[in-house]
Design a protein around this motif. Structure first.
Motif, PDB file in Angstrom:
ATOM      1  N   SER A  71      -1.142  57.470 -12.303  1.00  0.00           N
ATOM      2  CA  SER A  71      -0.946  57.714 -10.870  1.00  0.00           C
ATOM      3  C   SER A  71      -0.487  56.444 -10.145  1.00  0.00           C
ATOM      4  O   SER A  71       0.328  56.509  -9.237  1.00  0.00           O
ATOM      5  N   LYS A  72      -0.978  55.273 -10.594  1.00  0.00           N
ATOM      6  CA  LYS A  72      -0.584  54.023  -9.932  1.00  0.00           C
ATOM      7  C   LYS A  72       0.869  53.652 -10.205  1.00  0.00           C
ATOM      8  O   LYS A  72       1.460  52.852  -9.481  1.00  0.00           O
ATOM      9  N   GLN A  73       1.413  54.180 -11.291  1.00  0.00           N
ATOM     10  CA  GLN A  73       2.769  53.792 -11.695  1.00  0.00           C
ATOM     11  C   GLN A  73       3.832  54.785 -11.226  1.00  0.00           C
ATOM     12  O   GLN A  73       5.021  54.551 -11.453  1.00  0.00           O
ATOM     13  N   LEU A  74       3.391  55.880 -10.602  1.00  0.00           N
ATOM     14  CA  LEU A  74       4.352  56.925 -10.224  1.00  0.00           C
ATOM     15  C   LEU A  74       5.516  56.392  -9.386  1.00  0.00           C
ATOM     16  O   LEU A  74       6.635  56.885  -9.494  1.00  0.00           O
ATOM     17  N   VAL A  75       5.251  55.353  -8.572  1.00  0.00           N
ATOM     18  CA  VAL A  75       6.318  54.812  -7.721  1.00  0.00           C
ATOM     19  C   VAL A  75       7.452  54.187  -8.543  1.00  0.00           C
ATOM     20  O   VAL A  75       8.524  53.909  -8.012  1.00  0.00           O
ATOM     21  N   TYR A  76       7.207  53.944  -9.831  1.00  0.00           N
ATOM     22  CA  TYR A  76       8.247  53.350 -10.681  1.00  0.00           C
ATOM     23  C   TYR A  76       8.952  54.383 -11.564  1.00  0.00           C
ATOM     24  O   TYR A  76       9.827  54.024 -12.337  1.00  0.00           O
ATOM     25  N   ALA A  77       8.539  55.640 -11.473  1.00  0.00           N
ATOM     26  CA  ALA A  77       9.007  56.609 -12.469  1.00  0.00           C
ATOM     27  C   ALA A  77      10.386  57.162 -12.136  1.00  0.00           C
ATOM     28  O   ALA A  77      10.617  57.695 -11.063  1.00  0.00           O
ATOM     29  N   SER A  78      11.308  57.001 -13.084  1.00  0.00           N
ATOM     30  CA  SER A  78      12.636  57.612 -12.966  1.00  0.00           C
ATOM     31  C   SER A  78      13.180  57.891 -14.354  1.00  0.00           C
ATOM     32  O   SER A  78      13.495  56.965 -15.109  1.00  0.00           O
ATOM     33  N   ASP A  79      13.299  59.154 -14.708  1.00  0.00           N
ATOM     34  CA  ASP A  79      13.854  59.501 -16.021  1.00  0.00           C
ATOM     35  C   ASP A  79      15.328  59.130 -16.122  1.00  0.00           C
ATOM     36  O   ASP A  79      15.815  58.791 -17.190  1.00  0.00           O
ATOM     37  N   VAL A  80      16.016  59.193 -14.990  1.00  0.00           N
ATOM     38  CA  VAL A  80      17.452  58.875 -15.024  1.00  0.00           C
ATOM     39  C   VAL A  80      17.655  57.406 -15.392  1.00  0.00           C
ATOM     40  O   VAL A  80      18.451  57.070 -16.278  1.00  0.00           O
ATOM     41  N   ALA A  81      16.900  56.512 -14.718  1.00  0.00           N
ATOM     42  CA  ALA A  81      17.007  55.085 -15.030  1.00  0.00           C
ATOM     43  C   ALA A  81      16.542  54.823 -16.462  1.00  0.00           C
ATOM     44  O   ALA A  81      17.128  54.012 -17.186  1.00  0.00           O
ATOM     45  N   HIS A  82      15.488  55.527 -16.868  1.00  0.00           N
ATOM     46  CA  HIS A  82      14.955  55.410 -18.222  1.00  0.00           C
ATOM     47  C   HIS A  82      16.049  55.750 -19.245  1.00  0.00           C
ATOM     48  O   HIS A  82      16.294  54.979 -20.178  1.00  0.00           O
TER      49      HIS A  82
END
Ligand SMILES: *[C@@H]1O[C@H](CO)[C@@H](O)[C@H](O)[C@H]1NC(C)=O
Ligand SMILES: *[C@@H]1O[C@H](CO)[C@@H](O)[C@H](O)[C@H]1NC(C)=O
Ligand SMILES: *[C@@H]1O[C@H](CO)[C@@H](O)[C@H](O)[C@H]1NC(C)=O
Ligand SMILES: *[C@@H]1O[C@H](CO)[C@@H](O)[C@H](O)[C@H]1NC(C)=O
Ligand SMILES: *[C@@H]1O[C@H](CO)[C@@H](O)[C@H](O)[C@H]1NC(C)=O
Length: 580
Positions: free
Chosen positions: A513-524
């Motif tokens: 939950s703390k990392q959600l602000v960094y989540a992007s599958d496109v960038a991944h």
């Protein structure tokens, strides 16, 4: 029968008058209420947010006018203030006689002794208002993509240069509020530096090597950003004698006065066209002593990142050297792989932050200072190992130290920065290690205290993979940029959990939950595209440790229990690395 009530004429008139008065009131309120327009601007910027770049600071724009309204009198007019008698510096004798000496901010000092060396020319200028703050020059957010009016800088008053003739030496007394809190970010101090630099460029007589003479009177060291320690000839008490190269200085004063405007305007008039570099004047040296560099120390967790960075740099078509500074914690087999990936390896001794706690994760983050010891290069573009390059960055070699993107407040992000190696700068860092408090214990906090005057690059050159708002428009817009092909971003900076520490199926920042602000599958996926283009022997260095696989499993399990937003815990893992 109901008798239609016919209102009397008087009543109708009265009602009309009441209406009229009511509308007049509303009209007057709309005209006079100042925040009405501010409100509309805010609304406009919120709408814009979905179109291009999002930002959370909208209450700018009003401030800038305020700064210029308040004008002080002529600061430089001597008005019977107590005069300070000062010892002349001895190096003055070596400069000869019959000099033309420009004097900036020296009217409180008795300089009659200087008369025997030539003619004293007081330089008049209007001191910046005390309401002019550093953040007016270095605002957190600027309208770099020109959604509203485009960025602009407040004006710093300058002397009327055209009224003065050529000068042999420029003498300036620099304000120094040290050790007052925030003394480094003093607009008046910058103003005097800029006046001295402009005078040197516009009026300073040059010797055969195109250098001029500038002398400062100050308790603090003159700003390294404008007057390099390499150009210092002598220091005597509070006197500092510099012989700067005018061409180098000329480039600096031609840049915006702060990060209130882009040093590199990339897309004038809304067109995604590469800026004409010839508009930016080059420094004196035209030889290509330039390189890209990164640093790995203390652990091997970024080895895969550095391999991918080198590969992405090579794919960008650069011909510059790629320098990797390594400490002994990186094993020989990993060093070989990094070398195959394209890096020229230099072994360094890591540098401890004396203020860091023993064993803390950022104890040795001052190791980056070693970049300044690469004196066989004039310029280095430093890039963090959790960045991949999508477009050629060579244009950055035209910019001086320090050119970078903004982080927050008035500070720059040290993930990508243009630096100028110099042994004396390195020594200054080492000397100030104990004194300077880095706000985050890292090099970024330290460097931002040493280099407060920096030049802003467009965000697209160091594009952070994060989503500050919970607003779907931001995610949409950013993911469009991350995925664009041909790329519209120059780099992607993978803050949060690194792509090589996740399964390739999805960005594992979704699982915490703390990392959600960094989540992007496109960038991944964009990172994995670089990975897949690498030689298989290099891909081997991007495996997952047993420990990491356990952590990933655990995070997925917890995400499932918490039914975390994004639902990525439902995705079935197919990444072959799960079996290694
Ligand atoms: C400030 O100095 C300039 C140049 O000497 C002069 O022209 C101007 O009138 C002065 N302004 C004030 C407000 O004293
Ligand atoms: C900087 O210092 C190193 C040794 O510490 C030396 O080898 C190098 O030549 C110096 N660079 C310059 C430009 O003086
Ligand atoms: C310090 O360095 C480590 C490892 O290179 C990195 O993970 C961390 O983000 C850095 N911390 C700061 C505050 O710069
Ligand atoms: C963001 O929005 C989601 C729903 O879309 C909500 O569950 C979550 O709490 C919000 N987070 C924040 C930080 O506002
Ligand atoms: C994952 O695999 C399971 C069993 O193989 C299957 O029932 C499920 O539908 C799959 N989930 C997705 C999202 O494909």
């Amino acid at each position: 029968m109901m008798k239609a009530a016919i209102p009397s004429k008087a009543l109708i008139i009265r009602i009309n008058l009441i209406f009229l008065a009511f509308f007049l009131l509303i009209y007057a309120a709309l005209l006079l209420w100042p925040s009405a327009t501010v409100y509309h601007e805010n609304a406009a910027s919120l709408v814009m947010c979905s179109l291009r770049e999002c930002h959370h600071k909208t209450e700018k724009g009003i401030k800038m006018n305020v700064v210029l309204e308040e004008k002080g009198g002529n600061q430089s007019k001597p008005v019977g203030k107590p005069v300070i008698k000062r010892e002349k510096p001895s190096f003055l004798n070596e400069m000869g006689r019959r000099l033309k000496i420009g004097m900036v901010n020296m009217d409180e000092d008795d300089v009659s002794e200087w008369n025997e060396h030539g003619q004293i020319i007081p330089i008049y200028f209007e001191q910046v208002s005390k309401y002019f703050e550093w953040k007016d020059l270095f605002p957190e957010w600027i309208d770099e993509e020109e959604e509203i009016d485009g960025p602009s800088c407040p004006e710093i008053p300058m002397p009327k240069f055209e009224e003065y003739g050529a000068m042999d030496v420029i003498v300036a007394k620099l304000p120094c509020k040290y050790p007052e809190e925030g003394w480094g970010r003093d607009v008046f101090r910058l103003q005097v530096h800029l006046i001295a630099a402009n005078l040197a460029v516009k009026k300073g007589k040059r010797d055969w090597s195109r250098k001029t003479k500038v002398v400062f009177l100050s308790k603090c060291r003159p700003m390294l950003e404008l007057f390099r320690c390499n150009d210092m000839v002598r220091q005597e008490g509070d006197w500092w004698f510099f012989q700067p190269e005018t061409d180098r200085l000329k480039q600096k004063v031609s840049l915006p006065v702060g990060s209130c405007n882009l040093a590199l305007p990339l897309w004038e008039k809304g067109i995604d066209e590469v800026y004409d570099v010839s508009k930016i004047e080059r420094g004196t040296k035209t030889v290509r002593r330039e390189a890209y560099a990164t640093v790995l120390h203390s652990s091997e967790s970024y080895v895969c990142g550095a391999i991918a960075l080198a590969q992405s740099l090579l794919q960008s078509g650069t011909k510059r050297d790629l320098i990797l500074l390594l400490d002994k914690s990186i094993s020989v087999s990993k060093r070989d792989a990094l070398s195959v990936a394209g890096w020229i390896i230099r072994i360094i001794k890591r540098i401890r932050n004396p203020r860091a706690e023993k064993g803390s994760y950022n104890e040795y983050n001052y190791s980056k200072f070693r970049l300044w010891q690469l004196t066989e290069y004039d310029k280095i573009i430093f890039i963090d190992a959790d960045i991949i390059v999508l477009r050629n960055l060579d244009i950055l070699f035209h910019f001086p130290q320090i050119t970078a993107t903004g982080n927050d407040g008035s500070i720059f992000n040290s993930g990508i920065m243009v630096i100028e190696p110099s042994n004396c700068t390195f020594s200054i860092f080492m000397d100030r290690r104990k004194e300077i408090v880095s706000y985050n214990g890292g090099d970024q906090g330290f460097l931002n205290e040493v280099f407060v005057w920096w030049h802003r690059l467009p965000r697209r050159m160091n594009y952070l993979k994060n989503f500050w708002s919970n607003y779907s428009g931001e995610a949409y817009m950013k993911n469009q940029l991350f995925g664009s092909d041909p790329p519209r971003l120059y780099t992607i900076h993978y803050i949060g959990l690194k792509p090589w520490l996740c399964y390739r199926d999805y960005d594992c920042n979704w699982d915490l939950s703390k990392q959600l602000v960094y989540a992007s599958d496109v960038a991944h996926q964009r990172w994995w595209k670089v990975h897949d283009a690498m030689d298989e022997r290099l891909q081997k260095f991007c495996g997952l440790s047993k420990q990491r696989k356990i952590e990933l499993l655990w995070d997925r399990k917890m995400a499932k229990e918490m039914k975390l937003r994004g639902d990525r815990w439902r995705v079935n893992i197919t990444d072959p690395r799960r079996l290694d």
